[in-house]
Design a protein around this motif. Sequence first.
Motif, PDB file in Angstrom:
ATOM      1  N   ALA A 193     -17.374  -8.291  -5.646  1.00 24.80           N
ATOM      2  CA  ALA A 193     -16.598  -8.201  -4.408  1.00 24.80           C
ATOM      3  C   ALA A 193     -17.374  -8.703  -3.196  1.00 24.80           C
ATOM      4  CB  ALA A 193     -16.159  -6.756  -4.180  1.00 24.80           C
ATOM      5  N   ASP A 203      -6.605   3.858  -4.489  1.00 23.53           N
ATOM      6  CA  ASP A 203      -6.382   3.053  -5.697  1.00 23.53           C
ATOM      7  C   ASP A 203      -7.362   1.895  -5.796  1.00 23.53           C
ATOM      8  OD1 ASP A 203      -4.297   4.611  -6.554  1.00 23.53           O
ATOM      9  OD2 ASP A 203      -2.722   3.268  -5.845  1.00 23.53           O
ATOM     10  N   HIS A 204      -7.867   1.447  -4.652  1.00 22.51           N
ATOM     11  CA  HIS A 204      -8.831   0.353  -4.629  1.00 22.51           C
ATOM     12  C   HIS A 204     -10.267   0.857  -4.492  1.00 22.51           C
ATOM     13  CE1 HIS A 204      -5.308  -2.108  -4.039  1.00 22.51           C
ATOM     14  NE2 HIS A 204      -5.076  -1.586  -2.858  1.00 22.51           N
ATOM     15  N   ALA A 205     -10.436   1.906  -3.703  1.00 21.15           N
ATOM     16  CA  ALA A 205     -11.783   2.268  -3.262  1.00 21.15           C
ATOM     17  C   ALA A 205     -12.368   3.508  -3.911  1.00 21.15           C
ATOM     18  CB  ALA A 205     -11.780   2.465  -1.735  1.00 21.15           C
ATOM     19  N   ARG A 215      -5.981   2.234   7.231  1.00 20.32           N
ATOM     20  CA  ARG A 215      -6.420   2.105   5.845  1.00 20.32           C
ATOM     21  C   ARG A 215      -6.391   3.426   5.099  1.00 20.32           C
ATOM     22  NH1 ARG A 215     -11.924   1.690   3.646  1.00 20.32           N
ATOM     23  NH2 ARG A 215     -11.842   0.586   1.649  1.00 20.32           N
ATOM     24  N   THR A 240      -4.922   3.800  -0.441  1.00 15.31           N
ATOM     25  CA  THR A 240      -6.208   3.096  -0.403  1.00 15.31           C
ATOM     26  C   THR A 240      -7.140   3.518  -1.532  1.00 15.31           C
ATOM     27  OG1 THR A 240      -6.011   2.877   1.988  1.00 15.31           O
ATOM     28  CG2 THR A 240      -8.211   2.604   1.061  1.00 15.31           C
ATOM     29  N   GLU A 264       0.801  -1.219   0.000  1.00 19.00           N
ATOM     30  CA  GLU A 264       0.000   0.000   0.000  1.00 19.00           C
ATOM     31  C   GLU A 264       0.837   1.275   0.000  1.00 19.00           C
ATOM     32  OE1 GLU A 264      -4.048   0.001   0.118  1.00 19.00           O
ATOM     33  OE2 GLU A 264      -2.725  -1.101  -1.230  1.00 19.00           O
ATOM     34  N   ARG A 293      -1.799  -0.417 -10.625  1.00 17.11           N
ATOM     35  CA  ARG A 293      -2.919  -0.245  -9.696  1.00 17.11           C
ATOM     36  C   ARG A 293      -4.011   0.629 -10.302  1.00 17.11           C
ATOM     37  NH1 ARG A 293      -1.406  -0.943  -3.880  1.00 17.11           N
ATOM     38  NH2 ARG A 293      -2.754   0.816  -3.374  1.00 17.11           N
ATOM     39  N   GLN A 321      -3.892   9.495 -10.234  1.00 23.73           N
ATOM     40  CA  GLN A 321      -3.659   8.438  -9.264  1.00 23.73           C
ATOM     41  C   GLN A 321      -2.165   8.200  -9.070  1.00 23.73           C
ATOM     42  OE1 GLN A 321      -7.116   8.439  -8.058  1.00 23.73           O
ATOM     43  NE2 GLN A 321      -6.016   6.678  -7.255  1.00 23.73           N
ATOM     44  N   GLU A 328     -18.767  -4.681 -10.268  1.00 24.82           N
ATOM     45  CA  GLU A 328     -17.591  -4.829  -9.409  1.00 24.82           C
ATOM     46  C   GLU A 328     -17.991  -4.986  -7.951  1.00 24.82           C
ATOM     47  OE1 GLU A 328     -14.371  -2.226 -12.052  1.00 24.82           O
ATOM     48  OE2 GLU A 328     -15.597  -1.250 -10.512  1.00 24.82           O
ATOM     49  N   LEU A 337     -16.571   1.814  -7.311  1.00 19.82           N
ATOM     50  CA  LEU A 337     -16.965   0.563  -7.938  1.00 19.82           C
ATOM     51  C   LEU A 337     -18.193   0.715  -8.819  1.00 19.82           C
ATOM     52  CD1 LEU A 337     -16.605  -1.866  -4.871  1.00 19.82           C
ATOM     53  CD2 LEU A 337     -14.861  -1.216  -6.552  1.00 19.82           C
TER      54      LEU A 337
END
Length: 480
Positions: free
Chosen positions: A387, A360-362, A351, A358, A300, A319, A325, A383, A379
């Motif tokens: 998940a 990058d994912h959320a 987190r 973070t 991370e 990512r 980003q 997606e 998302l």
Amino acid sequence: MTHAVESVEYDVVVIGAGPVGENVADRARAAGLSTAIVESELIGGECSYWACMPSKALLRPVVARADARRVPGLAGSVQGPLDTAAVLAHRDVYASHWKDDGQVAWLESIGADIYRGIGRLTGTKEVSVTAPDGTEHRFTARHAVAVSTGSRAVVPALPGVADARPWTSREATSAKEVPGRLVVVGGGVVGVEMATVWGALGAEVTMLVRGKGLLPRMEPFAGELVAEALTEAGADVRFGVSATSLRRPVPDGPVTVELDNGESVEADEILFATGRAPRTDDLGLETVNLKPGSWLTVDESCRVEGTDWLYAVGDVNHRALLTHQGKYQARIAGAAIAARAQGIPLLETDRWGAYAATADHAAVPQVVFTDPEAASVGLTLAEAEQAGHRVRAVDYDLGAVAGAGLYADGYRGRARMIVDLDREVLLGVTFVGPGIGELLHSATVAVAGEVPIQRLWHAVPAYPTISEIWLRLLETYRGA
């Protein structure tokens, strides 16, 4: 002839001076760490000269004209063609005429040492740079080496592709003339944006899309609305079709594209917008037990897994292949490098802390600058369901909002928010419609901040703006 020089020690060595590498260097210097930055091309990287800046400079007149044509009292004044020379000149200004003096001056102003040449890893915390004149520099990093070399366009190895000399995103954003006929292979962001630009400037555009829709990483309706608009603008958008070979017998003549359905298309230029690959082939990864040409897997804080000194920031870690980003990751990585150099313990479990990328994912935001614009964060419905979240998609017609009607006659658009039903927070938001790009950050704040639906009800949108879509989405969710 190579002239060897004695190794120089820096706290941090950054390979790649695009916007990501520049930001790593900036954060390292702000923490008082000595920093060398290496670049083999123009300082400022892909974004500044062949991607974000020139593409958006090309798109802005196109979208502004489209918006104006939907405004009573103005529409009749903007029915003529765009001034192509002026549009391309505007693009050249925003690409700094492909000169990097300004970027160099900025890096020098923060105290980073710039080395031009090809940078390669030669061992743990060791980097060599081969300058254009053959001079070799050798560096040792006390604390970290950051790889920020970005990605390159992928051109499939089809028969005849070498002689056809196809465009990639670089040629598409820097071309000096409008092709009479342009084939665009691919239906992602680069494909739809460049089809929008060159079609508006007069090219006859044919899009060849292997899948069933455009913008496959967004909600399906985003690609549907963009495809509808491109078709109305004159593009021939074909789905479920692939190029199998190319022929360009005369170097300056037309190119013929053979398709897997037995048909063929002739054009003056062909653009492959078919993905990206990491620029890690010639990076010396084998000297540190990593695979050349591979994406680099990171934690991370953007530190390469299995090392305590090597960071991969931006496109190379795969990512989120977006400039903003990558710059975000650079801020995270720079803070982590500085903290570790100073012996500050990192809170690995935090987190949303200072050392975790973070978002990058959320909460990855993206705007596609077509007409209509498409924008999303977080998302999609598919997606979220994949998940394992228990979710509900809430949709609303953007054209039904008063601000949208005032923005443009016949406004067409759509909005969707994905609600996590267990926590009652938003996991994702998508907007499609004219002028919605600047609306996205409100959604990004809501998703990244995990703002409860109950609190969002108190965020009152100004009337009459397109932002009133938030109220309509919340009303729809509440059923009132």
